[in-house]
Design a protein around this motif. Structure first.
Motif, PDB file in Angstrom:
ATOM      1  N   GLY A 209      -0.031   8.296   2.560  1.00  0.00           N
ATOM      2  CA  GLY A 209       0.875   7.246   3.197  1.00  0.00           C
ATOM      3  C   GLY A 209       1.125   6.175   2.260  1.00  0.00           C
ATOM      4  N   TYR A 210      -0.055   5.772   1.673  1.00  0.00           N
ATOM      5  CA  TYR A 210      -0.105   4.643   0.783  1.00  0.00           C
ATOM      6  C   TYR A 210       0.918   4.692  -0.441  1.00  0.00           C
ATOM      7  N   GLY A 211       0.961   5.995  -1.106  1.00  0.00           N
ATOM      8  CA  GLY A 211       1.738   6.451  -2.262  1.00  0.00           C
ATOM      9  C   GLY A 211       3.199   6.259  -1.593  1.00  0.00           C
ATOM     10  N   GLU A 212       3.407   6.827  -0.410  1.00  0.00           N
ATOM     11  CA  GLU A 212       4.875   6.645   0.248  1.00  0.00           C
ATOM     12  C   GLU A 212       5.345   5.069   0.360  1.00  0.00           C
ATOM     13  N   LEU A 213       4.267   4.478   0.794  1.00  0.00           N
ATOM     14  CA  LEU A 213       4.497   3.108   1.007  1.00  0.00           C
ATOM     15  C   LEU A 213       4.942   2.206  -0.130  1.00  0.00           C
ATOM     16  N   GLN A 214       4.032   2.627  -1.448  1.00  0.00           N
ATOM     17  CA  GLN A 214       4.119   1.793  -2.520  1.00  0.00           C
ATOM     18  C   GLN A 214       5.618   2.160  -3.169  1.00  0.00           C
ATOM     19  N   ALA A 215       5.836   3.418  -3.096  1.00  0.00           N
ATOM     20  CA  ALA A 215       7.384   3.863  -3.788  1.00  0.00           C
ATOM     21  C   ALA A 215       8.361   3.150  -2.842  1.00  0.00           C
ATOM     22  N   LEU A 216       8.061   2.957  -1.583  1.00  0.00           N
ATOM     23  CA  LEU A 216       9.266   2.386  -0.937  1.00  0.00           C
ATOM     24  C   LEU A 216       9.354   0.777  -1.118  1.00  0.00           C
ATOM     25  N   LEU A 217       8.065  -0.052  -0.881  1.00  0.00           N
ATOM     26  CA  LEU A 217       8.270  -1.262  -0.925  1.00  0.00           C
ATOM     27  C   LEU A 217       7.611  -1.963  -2.345  1.00  0.00           C
ATOM     28  N   ASP A 218       7.683  -1.151  -3.364  1.00  0.00           N
ATOM     29  CA  ASP A 218       7.463  -1.634  -4.584  1.00  0.00           C
ATOM     30  C   ASP A 218       6.447  -2.879  -4.504  1.00  0.00           C
ATOM     31  N   GLY A 219       5.336  -2.647  -3.929  1.00  0.00           N
ATOM     32  CA  GLY A 219       4.156  -3.871  -3.987  1.00  0.00           C
ATOM     33  C   GLY A 219       4.409  -4.872  -3.272  1.00  0.00           C
ATOM     34  N   LEU A 220       5.632  -5.103  -2.404  1.00  0.00           N
ATOM     35  CA  LEU A 220       5.556  -5.969  -1.479  1.00  0.00           C
ATOM     36  C   LEU A 220       4.549  -6.242  -0.600  1.00  0.00           C
ATOM     37  N   VAL A 221       4.124  -5.451   0.006  1.00  0.00           N
ATOM     38  CA  VAL A 221       3.052  -5.551   0.947  1.00  0.00           C
ATOM     39  C   VAL A 221       1.674  -5.017   0.249  1.00  0.00           C
ATOM     40  N   ASP A 222       0.719  -5.851   0.386  1.00  0.00           N
ATOM     41  CA  ASP A 222      -0.609  -5.827  -0.109  1.00  0.00           C
ATOM     42  C   ASP A 222      -1.691  -5.124   0.858  1.00  0.00           C
ATOM     43  N   LEU A 223      -1.884  -3.909   0.783  1.00  0.00           N
ATOM     44  CA  LEU A 223      -2.666  -3.133   1.681  1.00  0.00           C
ATOM     45  C   LEU A 223      -4.018  -2.880   1.273  1.00  0.00           C
ATOM     46  N   ASP A 224      -4.527  -3.496   0.192  1.00  0.00           N
ATOM     47  CA  ASP A 224      -5.901  -3.178  -0.318  1.00  0.00           C
ATOM     48  C   ASP A 224      -7.021  -3.486   0.662  1.00  0.00           C
ATOM     49  N   ASP A 225      -6.678  -4.830   1.144  1.00  0.00           N
ATOM     50  CA  ASP A 225      -7.927  -5.364   2.002  1.00  0.00           C
ATOM     51  C   ASP A 225      -7.928  -4.554   3.432  1.00  0.00           C
ATOM     52  N   PHE A 226      -6.896  -4.254   3.848  1.00  0.00           N
ATOM     53  CA  PHE A 226      -6.446  -3.368   5.102  1.00  0.00           C
ATOM     54  C   PHE A 226      -7.474  -2.148   4.877  1.00  0.00           C
ATOM     55  N   LEU A 227      -6.964  -1.308   3.686  1.00  0.00           N
ATOM     56  CA  LEU A 227      -7.526  -0.120   3.444  1.00  0.00           C
ATOM     57  C   LEU A 227      -9.095  -0.336   3.239  1.00  0.00           C
ATOM     58  N   ASN A 228      -9.652  -1.293   2.802  1.00  0.00           N
ATOM     59  CA  ASN A 228     -11.091  -1.344   2.748  1.00  0.00           C
ATOM     60  C   ASN A 228     -11.725  -1.680   3.950  1.00  0.00           C
ATOM     61  N   GLN A 229     -11.067  -2.333   4.840  1.00  0.00           N
ATOM     62  CA  GLN A 229     -11.636  -2.411   6.178  1.00  0.00           C
ATOM     63  C   GLN A 229     -11.629  -1.019   6.963  1.00  0.00           C
ATOM     64  N   ILE A 230     -10.825  -0.577   6.805  1.00  0.00           N
ATOM     65  CA  ILE A 230     -10.546   0.936   7.203  1.00  0.00           C
ATOM     66  C   ILE A 230     -11.482   1.736   6.874  1.00  0.00           C
ATOM     67  N   PHE A 231     -11.730   1.829   5.536  1.00  0.00           N
ATOM     68  CA  PHE A 231     -12.883   2.483   4.938  1.00  0.00           C
ATOM     69  C   PHE A 231     -14.183   2.161   5.393  1.00  0.00           C
ATOM     70  N   PHE A 232     -14.380   1.203   5.502  1.00  0.00           N
ATOM     71  CA  PHE A 232     -15.578   0.469   6.096  1.00  0.00           C
ATOM     72  C   PHE A 232     -16.097   1.000   7.333  1.00  0.00           C
ATOM     73  N   THR A 233     -15.062   0.807   8.075  1.00  0.00           N
ATOM     74  CA  THR A 233     -15.067   1.339   9.674  1.00  0.00           C
ATOM     75  C   THR A 233     -15.568   2.895   9.631  1.00  0.00           C
ATOM     76  N   ARG A 234     -14.589   3.561   8.877  1.00  0.00           N
ATOM     77  CA  ARG A 234     -14.916   4.935   8.865  1.00  0.00           C
ATOM     78  C   ARG A 234     -16.173   5.493   8.413  1.00  0.00           C
ATOM     79  N   ILE A 235     -16.563   4.822   7.510  1.00  0.00           N
ATOM     80  CA  ILE A 235     -17.930   4.979   6.750  1.00  0.00           C
ATOM     81  C   ILE A 235     -19.181   4.840   7.805  1.00  0.00           C
ATOM     82  N   GLY A 236     -19.000   3.385   8.358  1.00  0.00           N
ATOM     83  CA  GLY A 236     -19.947   2.939   9.370  1.00  0.00           C
ATOM     84  C   GLY A 236     -20.152   4.098  10.391  1.00  0.00           C
ATOM     85  N   ASN A 237     -18.789   4.167  11.098  1.00  0.00           N
ATOM     86  CA  ASN A 237     -19.085   5.080  12.566  1.00  0.00           C
ATOM     87  C   ASN A 237     -19.577   6.314  11.976  1.00  0.00           C
TER      88      ASN A 237
END
Length: 384
Positions: free
Chosen positions: A122-150
């Motif tokens: 999904g990230y690859g598709e969005l980067q190709a579509l939005l060309d970096g206009l939306v920064d999702l790195d912090d969001f992904l970090n939080q998603i992964f912290f929650t996935r790891i923790g749970n």
């Protein structure tokens, strides 16, 4: 999404997360009684929905185009399904309830097995579509912290539950191994990655291991293996790509294990040519990869995968998709560690993996401020 779910999400997202330490996880498997196991299940049933609510609340604040992405939407639905399943699950009052809860929990854990791959696509598709206009790195970090923790909470409980079913009650080893040995993992990974490297390139660098090789610590072996694999994989690829096309002798990858007062530091040094400053500034961004950018002076412009007779898919088995290193740092930071990189262009790269060995650092759930974490005295560059 049902209005009832939105109400529950907002209500539980307002509650603070209750992080745990490695020592606390070990204590929950050291001497397990019927009562302590029941309380353990009750706590997980209450805590996991709170963590999921925090991430679902973040999802609801994303730009509409992001949430509409098929893969990001699938992950949202997985989180929502887990949240609703746990919120609607019956209270846990006795051993029979614990058994039923363990079945539910096991299914929820399995449902997230492919989540990293989903977000990667999904990230690859969005980067190709939005060309970096939306920064999702912090969001992904939080998603992964929650996935790891749970997954840590759930799998630790499930491992203890299975051991109890087999008649054990004392000194059960959950997801945390109290005698995790980094040197052994390095040796195992050097062998497996070396075989892969030979299959892809026809040669491999030797791994020279030194330092305090008898070091042991309480840690999650799967987390350590993931981090070391990504770091070593990068070192192997950089080393072979730089020296093999020029028909040069392939220098070794050096790995040092050091144990200080607070941390175990694993230093991985390669002579793969290092990175340019612009590359170094991008390595913690999801989706960034130097694949096909790194070339030696004698082979500038050559496609190494073609040179070695490999198709793109097999080449990327060792090259990666740009999620490995930033995700490794998430795993490192989860229990109070970190990863630092120093690179000398034209020579090589040193990677420092720091792991707290005291087991007294609260898990980093992604909701704390990064400034507060960086001020943690247990987070250091090298072992002291």
């Amino acid at each position: 999404m049902l209005p009832r779910s939105i109400h529950h999400i907002h209500r539980l997202a307002a509650r603070p997360i209750q992080p745990v330490t490695i020592q606390e996880l070990l204590s929950r498997s050291a001497a397990v009684t019927d009562r302590s196991h029941l309380q353990h299940a009750q706590w997980i049933r209450q805590e996991m929905p709170v963590r999921l609510a925090h991430r679902l609340s973040d999802y609801l604040q994303l730009p509409f185009v992001v949430v509409c992405n098929t893969r990001f939407n699938e992950v949202f639905r997985l989180f929502l399904h887990a949240f609703e399943t746990l919120v609607d699950s019956p209270e846990i009052k006795d051993e029979r309830d614990v058994e039923q809860f363990s079945v539910t929990l096991r299914g929820l854990v399995r449902s997230t097995d492919d989540m990293v791959h989903m977000l990667q696509e999904g990230y690859g598709e969005l980067q190709a579509l939005l060309d970096g206009l939306v920064d999702l790195d912090d969001f992904l970090n939080q998603i992964f912290f929650t996935r790891i923790g749970n997954r840590v909470l759930a799998e630790h409980f499930l491992t203890v539950h299975k051991a109890r079913a087999n008649g054990l009650s004392d000194n059960i080893i959950g997801v945390v191994d109290p005698r995790c040995r980094p040197a052994e993992q390095v040796q195992q990974l050097a062998k497996s990655l070396g075989e892969l490297c030979c299959d892809l390139y026809g040669d491999k660098p030797k791994v020279v291991l030194d330092g305090q090789l008898d070091t042991e610590l309480s840690f999650v072996p799967e987390h350590l293996s993931f981090m070391l694999q990504e770091i070593l994989k990068n070192a192997f690829r950089a080393t072979v790509e730089r020296h093999l096309p020029a028909r040069e002798a392939i220098p070794p990858v050096n790995v040092s294990v050091m144990k200080g007062s607070f941390d175990v530091t694993i230093k991985v040094s390669d002579r793969g040519g290092g990175m340019r400053q612009d590359q170094l500034e991008q390595i913690w961004r999801y989706g960034y990869t130097s694949t096909r950018e790194t070339t030696s002076p004698s082979t500038a412009g050559d496609d190494l995968s073609g040179l070695c007779g490999q198709d793109d898919r097999s080449f990327r088995q060792i090259a990666g998709y740009g999620f490995g290193l930033p995700l490794s740092r998430v795993y490192a930071q989860y229990f109070g560690g970190d990863i630092h990189v120093q690179s000398m262009r034209g020579y090589g790269t040193d990677v420092y993996l720091n792991i707290n060995h005291l087991g007294d650092v609260l898990e980093f759930t992604g909701d704390e401020s990064r400034e507060a974490k960086l001020q943690d005295p247990h987070t250091r560059l090298v072992a002291s």
